[in-house]
Design an enzyme around this catalytic site. Structure first.
Site, short mmCIF file in Angstrom:
data_model
loop_
_atom_site.label_atom_id
_atom_site.label_comp_id
_atom_site.label_asym_id
_atom_site.label_seq_id
_atom_site.Cartn_x
_atom_site.Cartn_y
_atom_site.Cartn_z
CB SER A 1 -0.94 0.01 1.21
OG SER A 1 -0.20 -0.04 2.42
CG ASP B 1 -3.89 11.05 12.66
OD1 ASP B 1 -2.81 11.62 12.93
OD2 ASP B 1 -4.96 11.67 12.51
CG HIS C 1 -0.62 3.63 5.24
ND1 HIS C 1 -1.52 3.03 6.11
CD2 HIS C 1 -0.39 2.73 4.25
CE1 HIS C 1 -1.80 1.81 5.66
NE2 HIS C 1 -1.13 1.61 4.53
#
Length: 237
Positions: free
Chosen positions: A11, A185, A189
């Site tokens: 991702s 957060d 990522h």
């Protein structure tokens, strides 16, 4: 032929073409010199990536690729007894899978520079705030210590295989407040600043592979180089 730079990963790669993403920065950086090709697969670990690597890159021409980045490990490093256990890959297998992926890439593009990128660090507080799959244990399903083990393994595989490597796990942690500066957060990522740092590290690695902007010709003549009174001669092959 205009060269290509392939980005293969999970991702963190799939999201890299988003606003402020490191892949988008790279495409802009090489806008007149190279095509940046995205092959990102959210949630994948190296076990799955090794199985699909050949299929994932099948449509990319054999002759055009100058470099390929490989960024897996954030999912492999999921703890085997927590909410993301289905993504966990044991460390020895992770290293074997990375070698297998690199072998597939090298077989298809023998002259391409292969650049391994370690998983980034993990902010465990963010993982607790955003538990995976509704886990209510209050425990992170990934830890920075585990991510570090996989990062070191990635560096080891790269050095043993003769490939370039970007240790983004170590690089990010050299900066105070990296947990919130470079990570979103969710503690996993990348923020725009994290993406920017990774982009800069990839550019450094590509420069080391003789793929800097200065080393690559511009795609077609620059407007500033064209004589408007005799433009046709600049477009003749």
């Amino acid at each position: 032929m205009r060269p290509s730079i392939v980005l293969f990963g999970d991702s963190i790669t799939e999201e890299s073409f988003g606003e402020g993403g490191w892949g988008a920065h790279l495409a802009n950086h090489y806008s007149r010199s190279a095509d940046v090709v995205l092959r990102g697969y959210s949630g994948y670990n190296t076990r799955w990536a090794a199985l699909v690597a050949g299929r994932a890159i099948a449509a990319v021409p054999r002759s055009a690729v100058a470099a390929v980045t490989v960024l897996f490990g954030a999912n492999d490093a999921s703890l085997p007894d927590r909410g993301s256990a289905f993504q966990h890959v044991p460390l020895p297998e992770y290293k074997d899978n990375l070698r297998a992926i690199c072998a597939v890439l090298r077989a298809r593009w023998p002259s391409a520079a292969v650049i391994l990128i370690t998983p980034p660090p993990v902010d465990e507080r963010g993982r607790v705030r955003y538990p995976y799959g509704g886990d209510v244990s209050g425990l992170p399903e990934r830890t920075n210590e585990a991510a570090g083990r996989y990062a070191r393994a990635c560096v080891e595989v790269a050095r043993q295989s003769g490939h370039r490597v970007i240790d983004i796990w170590s690089r990010m942690q050299k900066f105070p407040g990296w947990e919130t500066s470079f990570l979103r957060d969710d503690g996993l990522h990348l923020t725009p600043l994290g993406n920017r740092l990774l982009f800069e590290e990839v550019v450094f690695a590509l420069r080391d592979a003789n793929l800097s902007l200065e080393a690559l010709p511009a795609d077609l003549p620059l407007c500033s180089d064209i004589d408007p009174n005799n433009a046709v001669k600049y477009f003749q092959e």
